[in-house]
Enzyme design. Sequence first.
Site, PDB file in Angstrom:
ATOM      1  N   HIS A 648      42.228  48.746  43.567  1.00 43.55           N
ATOM      2  CA  HIS A 648      42.739  47.642  42.225  1.00 43.55           C
ATOM      3  C   HIS A 648      41.445  46.482  42.298  1.00 43.55           C
ATOM      4  O   HIS A 648      40.873  46.761  44.035  1.00 43.55           O
ATOM      5  CB  HIS A 648      43.871  46.924  43.153  1.00 43.55           C
ATOM      6  CG  HIS A 648      44.279  46.255  41.968  1.00 43.55           C
ATOM      7  ND1 HIS A 648      44.437  45.905  41.043  1.00 43.55           N
ATOM      8  CD2 HIS A 648      44.542  44.569  42.686  1.00 43.55           C
ATOM      9  CE1 HIS A 648      44.578  44.410  40.369  1.00 43.55           C
ATOM     10  NE2 HIS A 648      44.824  43.754  41.918  1.00 43.55           N
ATOM     11  N   HIS A 701      49.664  35.148  37.977  1.00 43.18           N
ATOM     12  CA  HIS A 701      49.214  33.635  39.227  1.00 43.18           C
ATOM     13  C   HIS A 701      50.380  32.308  38.435  1.00 43.18           C
ATOM     14  O   HIS A 701      50.075  31.424  39.249  1.00 43.18           O
ATOM     15  CB  HIS A 701      47.642  33.861  39.329  1.00 43.18           C
ATOM     16  CG  HIS A 701      47.030  35.188  40.245  1.00 43.18           C
ATOM     17  ND1 HIS A 701      47.022  35.634  39.996  1.00 43.18           N
ATOM     18  CD2 HIS A 701      46.817  34.376  40.981  1.00 43.18           C
ATOM     19  CE1 HIS A 701      45.894  36.616  40.606  1.00 43.18           C
ATOM     20  NE2 HIS A 701      45.884  35.743  41.859  1.00 43.18           N
TER      21      HIS A 701
END
Length: 766
Positions: A648, A701
């Site tokens: 990732h 986020h």
Amino acid sequence: MLTNIPGYPRIGSQRELKKACENYWAGKISLERLELTARQLRKENWTLLQDAGIDLIPSNDFSYYDQVLDMCVTLGVIPSRFRGLQQTFANPTCPELYFAMARGYQKNNFDITALEMTKWFDTNYHYMVPEFEASQQYALHHPKCVQEFKEALSLGITTKPVLIGPVTFILSGKIKDAGVGYTQLLEKLLPAYIQLLAALQEAGAEWIQLDEPSLVTDLEPAVRELYHTAYSSIRQALPAVKILLTTYFGSLEDNTALALQLPVQALHIDLVRAPEQLDAVLSALPEDKLLSLGVVDGRNIWKNDYAISLGLIKKAIAQIGEDRLLLGTSCSLLHVPYNLEDETALDPEVKQWMAFAKQKVAEVIALQQIAAGDDSLLAENEKVMNSRKTASSIHLPEVKARIKEITTADTQRHSIFPHRQVLQHSVLQLPLFPTTTIGSFPQTTEIRQLRADLKKGIITQETYNADIRNAITETIYRQENLGLDVLVHGEFERNDMVEYFGEQLDGFVFTQNGWVQSYGTRCVKPPVIFGDVQRPEPMTVAWSRYAQSLTSKPVKGMLTGPITILQWSFVRNDQPRMQTAFQLALAIRDEVKDLEDAGITVIQVDEPALREGLPLRKSQHAEYLEEAVKAFRLAVCTVDDATQIHTHMCYAEFNDIIEHIAAMDADVITIETSRSQMELLEAFAHFRYPNETGPGVYDIHSPRVPTVAEMEALLHKAAQLLPARNIWVNPDCGLKTRKWAETEAALRNMVTAAKNARIQQLAVSF
């Protein structure tokens, strides 16, 4: 010699700002209470620096979220999608707009996505990416820096306001409209900058710091011309303003003449990252300029070697004299923790080699005093430096021997990807557009309290293990109910994706209060790598084995890669960084093999920091990338072909490293793409990336829950760029900072979007 600190940490030694902001967002405290906390933190910093004897004390280095976002709001660089919100909250000091740009906004009939976020040069600090639109009009929208200068002045402290310089500000953003170039953008921005500098001058600012770290990067001729235009215009409009042009993170190199030609009063250079640039700067420094020497490391926690710094200082004194010199840290101290005095549990041997922000300020003063003839502090420093060089705790012969035994075969998978892909599809039996998450699930108050109670001895290890197993069990069932295809155990036993592993490896120590800001209110406590690294015993196998026993679906083993552990730690500076990286890779390699032996068929080794570590100069890219890829492959290439390796990466531009990402040869890579609307995926498409890819379809986020239609649209874009059989569906990043309600709602929408994409793709196929 004057002393100069380019910036100071702002979150508070106990993360007071983080807690206040999050309580404000949750409606637990008022705006007045949040502002009071901010004023207290600013006062503490200014007073500390004044009491230490620093001459150029920074202001406007404080931010509620991010200094680049502050510049956007200050100058009115506000994207059009926020205009309705801007009109609703017409007061420019209102935080609703500011925090909406940072986090997104989903209430009061608004549904607005946040600004993009990416890394600040080669640090782990994330900034909000400015968006420049042709329709924007720039002016002094919110004079935050003027207010904070006056605030310090009211306390009897004259500060040096700190601003991001105009060229670096432009280069840090994205131009959203075709036909708008850097030159036109600078023409529009310069009047606002001049208005801001004039306001600071009128308020009584003697020095103003303009940060231009872009000067240590490769610059096109057009960008060099921007520098001449910007600073000539400022000097012409404001001939009396005193500008300290600040560079950091590297060497000026071919930009040396450019930086020295600009009409500013002083230049700051980073002599920790690039001591070799001093000779070139000294030989060409105009007689009317001062030079600020960044000799104390602003990015690492090791004590300054006074002998090395004094060699640089004395060379500068001999050539241009003391009166034209300033001494300071290499960059803002934003990147290091507050105060070593708060650490009461550190190994005393290792602690004596360390310095945090407060101690680094003292080192600047000490170097000033030693350079002036006071040698009393020099002998003690030399003693500490020698003790580190000879410490037996640092060097492990068996680790050094294993590094020497690494062969090319250790970094190669058995078969090429197409062969592995067939085997893996046969074993895993996944649908088209398989769904998964990046690894972590919400770290609730209860989970955090559980870890704290174990640490304090309030509960036994047996009780802790039982409760973690219960959390894993619940999370596996939640994922099955949501319909996810490849599951994760949730990482509830992990405080941090790097710290957790460092706690189980030899060669690490950990702080109690060594917090640094990663982005917004996200603070991390980087481990300290002080010696040779090895893995004494398995670190994750038991939890992964337990999670897999609960389901017939594959559960990913979750590990952090060697380069990310390296980048997100404070790394020993007594050997080459890549030597430490290979030690870390061998430790992760041992864990990968044990996970495979335990029956884990999907193993994710995250490398979100690989791009972050890329040197700022292209001439240095190849060597770094070759070694970084080698470290990753060393960590994972022990597995059989049927075992699927994931990695990732997040918040990075991939265009310039896509070949090396392919060379990592991970079977699946997941990346952040939602904030950029799949823009980052274009690099993979243009390169014809051969392996499988999971472009993030929603931004973790932000607390907003994306709709099914949003994610379907992103998947449609992805399917136009990549083969459908190679596309995974996942969030941008881990979910540890989110709440369960929003997480489940978002994942439910994500699974629905994936199912719809399958139907659409099958319809196209037939």
